[in-house]
Design an enzyme around this catalytic site. Structure first.
Site, mmCIF file in Angstrom:
data_model
loop_
_atom_site.group_PDB
_atom_site.id
_atom_site.type_symbol
_atom_site.label_atom_id
_atom_site.label_comp_id
_atom_site.label_asym_id
_atom_site.label_seq_id
_atom_site.Cartn_x
_atom_site.Cartn_y
_atom_site.Cartn_z
ATOM 1 C CG ASN A 7 -1.314 1.219 0.672
ATOM 2 O OD1 ASN A 7 -1.653 2.239 0.271
ATOM 3 N ND2 ASN A 7 -2.265 1.397 2.020
ATOM 4 N NE ARG A 89 -6.298 1.445 0.462
ATOM 5 C CZ ARG A 89 -6.637 1.964 1.172
ATOM 6 N NH1 ARG A 89 -5.408 2.669 2.103
ATOM 7 N NH2 ARG A 89 -7.401 2.568 1.412
ATOM 8 C CG HIS A 178 -13.072 3.205 3.768
ATOM 9 N ND1 HIS A 178 -14.003 4.092 4.075
ATOM 10 C CD2 HIS A 178 -12.488 2.844 3.462
ATOM 11 C CE1 HIS A 178 -13.239 4.969 4.927
ATOM 12 N NE2 HIS A 178 -11.895 4.733 4.635
ATOM 13 N NE ARG A 237 -10.384 12.233 5.139
ATOM 14 C CZ ARG A 237 -10.416 10.803 4.489
ATOM 15 N NH1 ARG A 237 -11.389 10.835 3.776
ATOM 16 N NH2 ARG A 237 -9.011 9.723 4.542
ATOM 17 C CD GLU A 381 -9.216 -1.606 4.182
ATOM 18 O OE1 GLU A 381 -8.942 -1.624 6.013
ATOM 19 O OE2 GLU A 381 -9.483 -0.516 3.780
#
Ligand code: ADP
Length: 395
Positions: A7, A89, A178, A237, A381
């Protein structure tokens, strides 16, 4: 069979070496501050190794990781020949990719085309692929996309109400993120439900948070949009906000467009409201000591989650299971309790005792009478990336 999972971010990379059939993780780690100074934290053989070593580019970083896997006390394999394939990823697959693919020149060209949609992430992902192809030329690379799972959304869910040409000319639409997590968790939920037609809502609540409505295993709507800024209130965020706030902020605080987007991405959310931290644990602690802004923060976060759950329950025309996952979803019983309270009208009844139990297993936390199941399902994941890589590359 061993899959190296990568990743790659702009100045960091996370990795794992996993057997996709047993889910056994031989080693994992994180490299940070690439191009600045370089720090590697590597976990293998039940111990953690920390290295501070110059890594001018991602190439030196990946070389160092491969060396760490194959030499010294950290060694878990004899040589890189023991790695069968590599799973990457990838944040943005646009409309090109609705499932994982083997990386070739055409895939890289499409990912390059998509850079404007994910300017911070896709270049690093592409770089990771190119370096792996260079360092391990005889191995196949697979791209696994955050956006792919949501490609089943209907236009009525993914379109923004802007002039249609903006979609046609610039690809402006909701993509969602996601996806590997929503896909894994909803799939686990369907197994637990043991039901043919299923209506599941997945709440992935981490630093970045998103919700997804999943009908019969397919994403029908999700809270993140063109970028991962839309939707829930997150660590830093803002989530959903009146677009009018942007120009108002620009004039009041003398910001340009880039500054205002950075403000909404990095200075807002839990951090902005609490003034304490983006980390929910610290906010819960402050709330317990009577800090009013911390309490407001928690109330805002939960109200948004509830708003999305109710909206998705309407869209799904019912709900069989609500699932909580990721750092907050798996660990914060307070948040799960606040989100579920008041939803009894739609058959959601939380069992407080079951909710307070903490472990790493899939678990059901609703009362026996609850019509809707409430599950806590630890996400994985990396396993999805390893599994897809394995199934696309096995001989
Ligand atoms: P990322 O999006 O970075 O992968 P994670 O899924 O690791 O994020 O989630 C990080 C969030 O989970 C942080 O806000 C952290 O405070 C929260 N978290 C982790 N453990 C707990 C806990 N025991 N109670 C409350 N929040 C927790």
């Amino acid at each position: 069979m061993l899959v190296f999972i990568l990743n790659a971010g702009s100045s960091s990379l996370k990795y794992q070496l996993m057997n996709p059939t047993t889910q056994n993780v031989l080693a994992s780690g994180l490299v940070e501050r690439i191009g600045i100074d370089g720090r590697l934290v590597h976990i293998s053989n039940d111990s953690k190794t920390k290295l501070e070593i110059t890594m001018p580019t991602h190439k030196e970083a990946i070389e160092k990781v491969l060396e760490t896997l194959t030499t010294g006390d950290t060694k878990v394999i004899d040589s890189i020949e023991d790695i069968d394939s590599i799973g990457h990823r990838v944040v943005h697959g646009g409309e090109y990719f609705s499932k994982s693919v083997i990386v070739d020149q055409d895939v890289i060209s499409k990912l390059e085309e998509l850079i404007p949609l994910a300017p911070l992430h896709n270049p690093a992902n592409i770089l990771g692929m190119k370096i792996c192809m260079d360092l391990m030329p005889n191995k196949e690379n697979v791209a696994v996309f955050d956006t792919a799972f949501h490609q089943t959304m209907a236009p009525s869910s993914y379109m923004y109400a802007l002039p249609f040409e903006d979609y046609e000319d610039h690809g402006i639409r909701k993509y969602g993120f996601h996806g590997t997590s929503h896909s894994f968790v909803s799939n686990e939920a369907v197994k637990l439900l043991n039901k043919k037609d299923s209506k599941v809502i997945v709440c992935h609540l981490g630093n970045g948070s998103s919700i997804c409505a999943v009908r019969d295993g397919k994403s029908i709507d999700t809270s993140m949009g063109l970028t991962p800024l839309e939707g829930l209130m997150m660590g830093t965020r803002s989530g959903d906000i009146d677009a009018g706030v942007l120009s108002y902020l620009m004039s009041k605080k003398d910001m340009n467009a880039e500054e205002v987007v950075n403000y909404l991405n990095k200075k807002s959310g839990l951090l902005g409201i609490s003034g304490i931290s983006s980390d929910l644990r610290e906010i819960i602690e402050a709330g317990e000591q009577g800090n009013e802004r911390a309490e407001l923060c928690i109330d805002m976060k939960c109200k948004r989650i509830k708003k999305y759950i109710c909206s998705y329950a309407g869209m799904l025309e019912g709900v069989d299971a609500i699932c909580f996952t990721a750092g907050i979803g798996e660990n914060a019983d307070l948040i799960r309790e606040k989100v579920c309270s008041g939803l009894e009208f739609m058959g959601v009844e939380l069992d407080r005792e079951k909710n307070s139990i903490r472990n790493d297993e899939n678990r059901e936390i609703n009362t026996q009478n609850s019509k809707t199941k409430i599950f806590v399902i630890p996400t994985n994941e990396e396993f999805v990336i390893a599994k897809d890589t394995y199934s696309l590359t096995k001989a």
